[in-house]
Design a protein around this motif. Structure first.
Motif, PDB file in Angstrom:
ATOM      1  N   ASP A 197      37.149  49.183  38.062  1.00 22.12           N
ATOM      2  CA  ASP A 197      38.531  48.739  38.229  1.00 22.12           C
ATOM      3  C   ASP A 197      39.515  49.907  38.185  1.00 22.12           C
ATOM      4  OD1 ASP A 197      37.330  48.328  35.506  1.00 22.12           O
ATOM      5  OD2 ASP A 197      39.436  48.350  34.933  1.00 22.12           O
ATOM      6  N   SER A 198      39.111  51.012  37.544  1.00 26.44           N
ATOM      7  CA  SER A 198      40.006  52.169  37.450  1.00 26.44           C
ATOM      8  C   SER A 198      40.166  52.872  38.794  1.00 26.44           C
ATOM      9  CB  SER A 198      39.479  53.158  36.416  1.00 26.44           C
ATOM     10  OG  SER A 198      38.229  53.691  36.822  1.00 26.44           O
ATOM     11  N   LEU A 199      39.272  52.592  39.736  1.00 25.73           N
ATOM     12  CA  LEU A 199      39.301  53.246  41.049  1.00 25.73           C
ATOM     13  C   LEU A 199      39.938  52.376  42.122  1.00 25.73           C
ATOM     14  CD1 LEU A 199      35.635  54.649  41.006  1.00 25.73           C
ATOM     15  CD2 LEU A 199      37.736  55.828  40.321  1.00 25.73           C
ATOM     16  N   MET A 200      40.339  51.186  41.764  1.00 31.10           N
ATOM     17  CA  MET A 200      40.849  50.229  42.747  1.00 31.10           C
ATOM     18  C   MET A 200      42.352  50.048  42.625  1.00 31.10           C
ATOM     19  SD  MET A 200      37.940  47.287  42.379  1.00 31.10           S
ATOM     20  CE  MET A 200      36.205  47.689  42.547  1.00 31.10           C
ATOM     21  N   PRO A 201      43.032  49.747  43.733  1.00 30.69           N
ATOM     22  CA  PRO A 201      44.463  49.449  43.653  1.00 30.69           C
ATOM     23  C   PRO A 201      44.707  48.249  42.747  1.00 30.69           C
ATOM     24  CG  PRO A 201      43.753  49.756  45.936  1.00 30.69           C
ATOM     25  CD  PRO A 201      42.512  49.685  45.112  1.00 30.69           C
ATOM     26  N   LYS A 202      45.769  48.310  41.967  1.00 25.06           N
ATOM     27  CA  LYS A 202      46.064  47.217  41.049  1.00 25.06           C
ATOM     28  C   LYS A 202      46.289  45.900  41.799  1.00 25.06           C
ATOM     29  CE  LYS A 202      47.955  50.166  37.415  1.00 25.06           C
ATOM     30  NZ  LYS A 202      49.124  50.501  36.575  1.00 25.06           N
ATOM     31  N   SER A 203      46.833  45.998  43.004  1.00 26.03           N
ATOM     32  CA  SER A 203      47.080  44.788  43.785  1.00 26.03           C
ATOM     33  C   SER A 203      45.771  44.090  44.136  1.00 26.03           C
ATOM     34  CB  SER A 203      47.850  45.126  45.070  1.00 26.03           C
ATOM     35  OG  SER A 203      47.126  46.080  45.851  1.00 26.03           O
ATOM     36  N   PHE A 204      44.720  44.884  44.430  1.00 23.28           N
ATOM     37  CA  PHE A 204      43.419  44.297  44.750  1.00 23.28           C
ATOM     38  C   PHE A 204      42.803  43.650  43.514  1.00 23.28           C
ATOM     39  CE2 PHE A 204      38.764  44.685  44.838  1.00 23.28           C
ATOM     40  CZ  PHE A 204      38.476  43.953  45.981  1.00 23.28           C
ATOM     41  N   ILE A 205      42.903  44.336  42.370  1.00 25.35           N
ATOM     42  CA  ILE A 205      42.358  43.780  41.128  1.00 25.35           C
ATOM     43  C   ILE A 205      43.012  42.444  40.821  1.00 25.35           C
ATOM     44  CG2 ILE A 205      42.143  44.129  38.633  1.00 25.35           C
ATOM     45  CD1 ILE A 205      42.032  47.136  39.175  1.00 25.35           C
ATOM     46  N   LYS A 206      44.345  42.380  40.967  1.00 23.93           N
ATOM     47  CA  LYS A 206      45.072  41.138  40.671  1.00 23.93           C
ATOM     48  C   LYS A 206      44.639  40.030  41.624  1.00 23.93           C
ATOM     49  CE  LYS A 206      48.190  39.058  38.144  1.00 23.93           C
ATOM     50  NZ  LYS A 206      47.963  37.684  38.622  1.00 23.93           N
ATOM     51  N   GLU A 207      44.400  40.354  42.889  1.00 22.17           N
ATOM     52  CA  GLU A 207      43.932  39.346  43.847  1.00 22.17           C
ATOM     53  C   GLU A 207      42.561  38.808  43.442  1.00 22.17           C
ATOM     54  OE1 GLU A 207      43.976  41.324  47.580  1.00 22.17           O
ATOM     55  OE2 GLU A 207      46.160  41.248  47.810  1.00 22.17           O
ATOM     56  N   VAL A 208      41.674  39.717  42.981  1.00 22.45           N
ATOM     57  CA  VAL A 208      40.334  39.302  42.571  1.00 22.45           C
ATOM     58  C   VAL A 208      40.394  38.422  41.327  1.00 22.45           C
ATOM     59  CG1 VAL A 208      38.132  40.116  41.649  1.00 22.45           C
ATOM     60  CG2 VAL A 208      39.158  41.273  43.607  1.00 22.45           C
ATOM     61  N   THR A 209      41.193  38.825  40.337  1.00 28.20           N
ATOM     62  CA  THR A 209      41.285  38.010  39.118  1.00 28.20           C
ATOM     63  C   THR A 209      41.898  36.646  39.417  1.00 28.20           C
ATOM     64  OG1 THR A 209      43.408  39.044  38.517  1.00 28.20           O
ATOM     65  CG2 THR A 209      41.406  40.023  37.603  1.00 28.20           C
ATOM     66  N   ASP A 210      42.846  36.602  40.331  1.00 24.42           N
ATOM     67  CA  ASP A 210      43.453  35.311  40.695  1.00 24.42           C
ATOM     68  C   ASP A 210      42.422  34.397  41.351  1.00 24.42           C
ATOM     69  OD1 ASP A 210      45.905  36.034  39.697  1.00 24.42           O
ATOM     70  OD2 ASP A 210      46.768  36.610  41.644  1.00 24.42           O
ATOM     71  N   VAL A 211      41.619  34.969  42.253  1.00 20.71           N
ATOM     72  CA  VAL A 211      40.580  34.176  42.916  1.00 20.71           C
ATOM     73  C   VAL A 211      39.569  33.658  41.893  1.00 20.71           C
ATOM     74  CG1 VAL A 211      38.604  34.303  44.501  1.00 20.71           C
ATOM     75  CG2 VAL A 211      40.797  35.285  45.162  1.00 20.71           C
ATOM     76  N   ALA A 212      39.181  34.521  40.961  1.00 24.72           N
ATOM     77  CA  ALA A 212      38.219  34.114  39.926  1.00 24.72           C
ATOM     78  C   ALA A 212      38.782  32.972  39.084  1.00 24.72           C
ATOM     79  CB  ALA A 212      37.868  35.309  39.042  1.00 24.72           C
ATOM     80  N   HIS A 213      40.030  33.083  38.686  1.00 20.78           N
ATOM     81  CA  HIS A 213      40.633  32.050  37.849  1.00 20.78           C
ATOM     82  C   HIS A 213      40.755  30.721  38.578  1.00 20.78           C
ATOM     83  CE1 HIS A 213      42.617  35.437  35.283  1.00 20.78           C
ATOM     84  NE2 HIS A 213      41.376  35.195  34.932  1.00 20.78           N
ATOM     85  N   GLN A 214      40.924  30.772  39.893  1.00 29.98           N
ATOM     86  CA  GLN A 214      40.992  29.534  40.682  1.00 29.98           C
ATOM     87  C   GLN A 214      39.684  28.753  40.595  1.00 29.98           C
ATOM     88  OE1 GLN A 214      42.082  30.702  44.673  1.00 29.98           O
ATOM     89  NE2 GLN A 214      44.011  31.633  43.989  1.00 29.98           N
ATOM     90  N   HIS A 215      38.593  29.462  40.275  1.00 32.83           N
ATOM     91  CA  HIS A 215      37.280  28.822  40.165  1.00 32.83           C
ATOM     92  C   HIS A 215      36.793  28.792  38.712  1.00 32.83           C
ATOM     93  CE1 HIS A 215      37.499  29.923  44.444  1.00 32.83           C
ATOM     94  NE2 HIS A 215      36.710  28.899  44.643  1.00 32.83           N
ATOM     95  N   ASP A 216      37.734  28.881  37.773  1.00 30.38           N
ATOM     96  CA  ASP A 216      37.412  28.827  36.340  1.00 30.38           C
ATOM     97  C   ASP A 216      36.389  29.885  35.945  1.00 30.38           C
ATOM     98  OD1 ASP A 216      39.129  26.626  35.868  1.00 30.38           O
ATOM     99  OD2 ASP A 216      37.593  25.262  36.628  1.00 30.38           O
ATOM    100  N   VAL A 217      36.536  31.081  36.499  1.00 33.36           N
ATOM    101  CA  VAL A 217      35.667  32.219  36.181  1.00 33.36           C
ATOM    102  C   VAL A 217      36.495  33.255  35.432  1.00 33.36           C
ATOM    103  CG1 VAL A 217      34.300  34.123  37.146  1.00 33.36           C
ATOM    104  CG2 VAL A 217      34.193  31.839  38.192  1.00 33.36           C
ATOM    105  N   TYR A 218      36.053  33.628  34.229  1.00 31.42           N
ATOM    106  CA  TYR A 218      36.778  34.662  33.490  1.00 31.42           C
ATOM    107  C   TYR A 218      36.429  36.033  34.060  1.00 31.42           C
ATOM    108  CZ  TYR A 218      32.481  35.769  30.842  1.00 31.42           C
ATOM    109  OH  TYR A 218      31.203  36.151  30.482  1.00 31.42           O
ATOM    110  N   VAL A 219      37.279  37.021  33.810  1.00 33.73           N
ATOM    111  CA  VAL A 219      37.065  38.371  34.338  1.00 33.73           C
ATOM    112  C   VAL A 219      37.020  39.362  33.180  1.00 33.73           C
ATOM    113  CG1 VAL A 219      37.820  40.101  35.991  1.00 33.73           C
ATOM    114  CG2 VAL A 219      38.372  37.686  36.392  1.00 33.73           C
ATOM    115  N   SER A 220      35.986  40.202  33.180  1.00 35.16           N
ATOM    116  CA  SER A 220      35.765  41.165  32.105  1.00 35.16           C
ATOM    117  C   SER A 220      35.831  42.595  32.640  1.00 35.16           C
ATOM    118  CB  SER A 220      34.393  40.921  31.465  1.00 35.16           C
ATOM    119  OG  SER A 220      34.091  41.921  30.511  1.00 35.16           O
ATOM    120  N   THR A 221      36.342  43.490  31.811  1.00 37.00           N
ATOM    121  CA  THR A 221      36.320  44.911  32.157  1.00 37.00           C
ATOM    122  C   THR A 221      34.913  45.454  31.937  1.00 37.00           C
ATOM    123  OG1 THR A 221      36.790  45.688  29.916  1.00 37.00           O
ATOM    124  CG2 THR A 221      38.674  45.130  31.298  1.00 37.00           C
TER     125      THR A 221
END
Length: 285
Positions: free
Chosen positions: A61-85
Motif C-alpha cells: 500500500d505504501s507504493l500505491m496512490p492513496k486514491s487507488f487504495i481508497k477505491e479498493v477499501t471502498d469496494v471491499a467494504h461494499q462486500h463486507d470485507v475488512y481491509v488489513s495493512t
C-alpha cells in the motif's frame, strides 16, 4: 436458464454468516501479483460471501496512490470485507514515536480496518509493542500482531530476575532460536492489551504441508484458542491439513486463487468438489 444458488452458511453450524469472528478467510491482495480494482471487484462479486478480509501484503500500500487504495477499501467494504495493512509499520520507526500515531490516523482515513504488526521486523521492547496495540485500538482500528516462532537470541530472557532488575546490555546476536513459549507469552499479553487476532508466521511452522510443525500449532491453539489465531496457508494442501485437524472454525490467510478451494474444504463433507459449497442447480446452465 436455471438460477444458481450459493450455499447458505446456516446449513453448517460451524460456519456463521459474515461478519465472522472465527472461520475467517483472509485473502492476500496486491504484492505477489498486482490485482487491479476490476479484478478485486470480480473476486468479491463471485466469491465475496467466502472472503472475510483483504490484506495488502508486504507494505504494498505504501507504493500505491492513496486514491487507488481508497477505491479498493471502498469496494471491499461494499462486500463486507475488512481491509488489513501488511508488515509496513516497521519502516516508520526511524521517523520517531509520533510517526506511528500518524500512520494509524492515515490508515483509518484510507479505509483500513486492521493494522498488522510484524513483531519480528519491528524488534521492539515488549512494552512498546503493547503500547502500539493500545494506540491502534484507541484509534478505532483492530490490531493484529504477527509472531514468528524463532526469536533473536538477544531478545530471549535468561534466568529469573526480580522485576526491574538491571540487565547488562549484550551485543546484538545474529542467531535465531525457536521459543514457542515466548511466542505464546507475548501473544497473550497482546491479547490482554486489546489485540483482536494473532497471526502466526508460516516460516518454520506451516510453510509447506510436508514439514508442518503440528506440535507448535497444537500448543499455540491450545493456549491462545482457535478463534484468536490465524495461520498462513501457502498452498491448498496446507489448508486441507488445518481444516481436517481443527475444523472449519480455524482462521486462515490464503492467496486469492485458493479462496474457493478453501471454502470447499470448510464444507460439511470436507470435499474438494465445488458441489460441496455450491447448490446443485449452480451447474445447470
Amino acid at each position: 436458464m436455471a438460477a444458481y444458488r450459493w450455499k447458505y452458511f446456516e446449513e453448517n453450524e460451524d460456519r456463521p454468516e459474515k461478519p465472522r469472528s472465527y472461520g475467517v478467510t483472509e485473502m492476500r491482495g496486491p504484492h505477489y501479483s498486482l490485482l487491479s480494482q476490476n479484478v478485486l471487484q470480480d473476486i468479491f462479486e463471485s466469491m465475496g460471501q467466502f472472503v472475510d478480509g483483504l490484506k495488502f501484503s508486504g507494505g504494498s500500500d505504501s507504493l500505491m496512490p492513496k486514491s487507488f487504495i481508497k477505491e479498493v477499501t471502498d469496494v471491499a467494504h461494499q462486500h463486507d470485507v475488512y481491509v488489513s495493512t501488511g508488515d509496513w509499520a516497521e519502516n516508520l520507526l526511524r521517523k520517531g514515536p509520533s510517526a506511528f500515531k500518524e500512520y494509524v490516523e492515515e490508515c483509518k482515513s484510507l479505509g483500513f480496518d486492521t493494522i498488522e504488526l510484524n513483531v519480528g521486523s519491528l524488534e521492539l521492547p515488549e512494552e512498546t509493542l503493547l503500547r502500539y496495540v493500545r494506540l491502534i485500538k484507541s484509534g478505532g482500528l483492530k490490531a493484529k500482531p504477527q509472531f514468528a516462532v524463532k526469536f533473536n537470541k538477544s531478545d530471549i530472557p535468561v534466568g529469573d530476575r526480580a522485576f526491574g532488575a538491571y540487565v547488562v546490555p549484550s551485543p546484538r546476536s545474529s542467531e535465531f532460536v525457536e521459543d514457542v513459549d515466548l511466542l505464546i507469552r507475548r501473544a497473550e499479553r497482546c491479547l490482554e492489551a486489546g489485540a483482536d487476532m494473532i497471526m502466526i508466521d508460516a516460516d518454520d511452522v506451516c510453510k509447506q504441508a510436508d514439514s508442518l510443525r503440528a506440535d507448535i500449532i497444537a500448543k499455540v491453539i491450545g493456549r491462545l484458542g482457535v478463534e484468536k489465531t490465524m495461520f498462513e496457508a501457502s498452498n491448498p494442501r496446507t489448508s486441507e491439513w488445518f481444516i481436517k485437524q481443527y475444523g472449519p472454525r480455524v482462521n486462515l490467510f490464503v492467496d486469492h486463487s485458493h479462496v474457493m478451494d478453501l471454502e470447499c474444504l470448510r464444507g460439511r463433507n470436507l470435499g474438494k468438489n465445488h458441489a460441496s459449497v455450491l447448490g446443485s442447480s449452480y451447474f445447470l446452465f
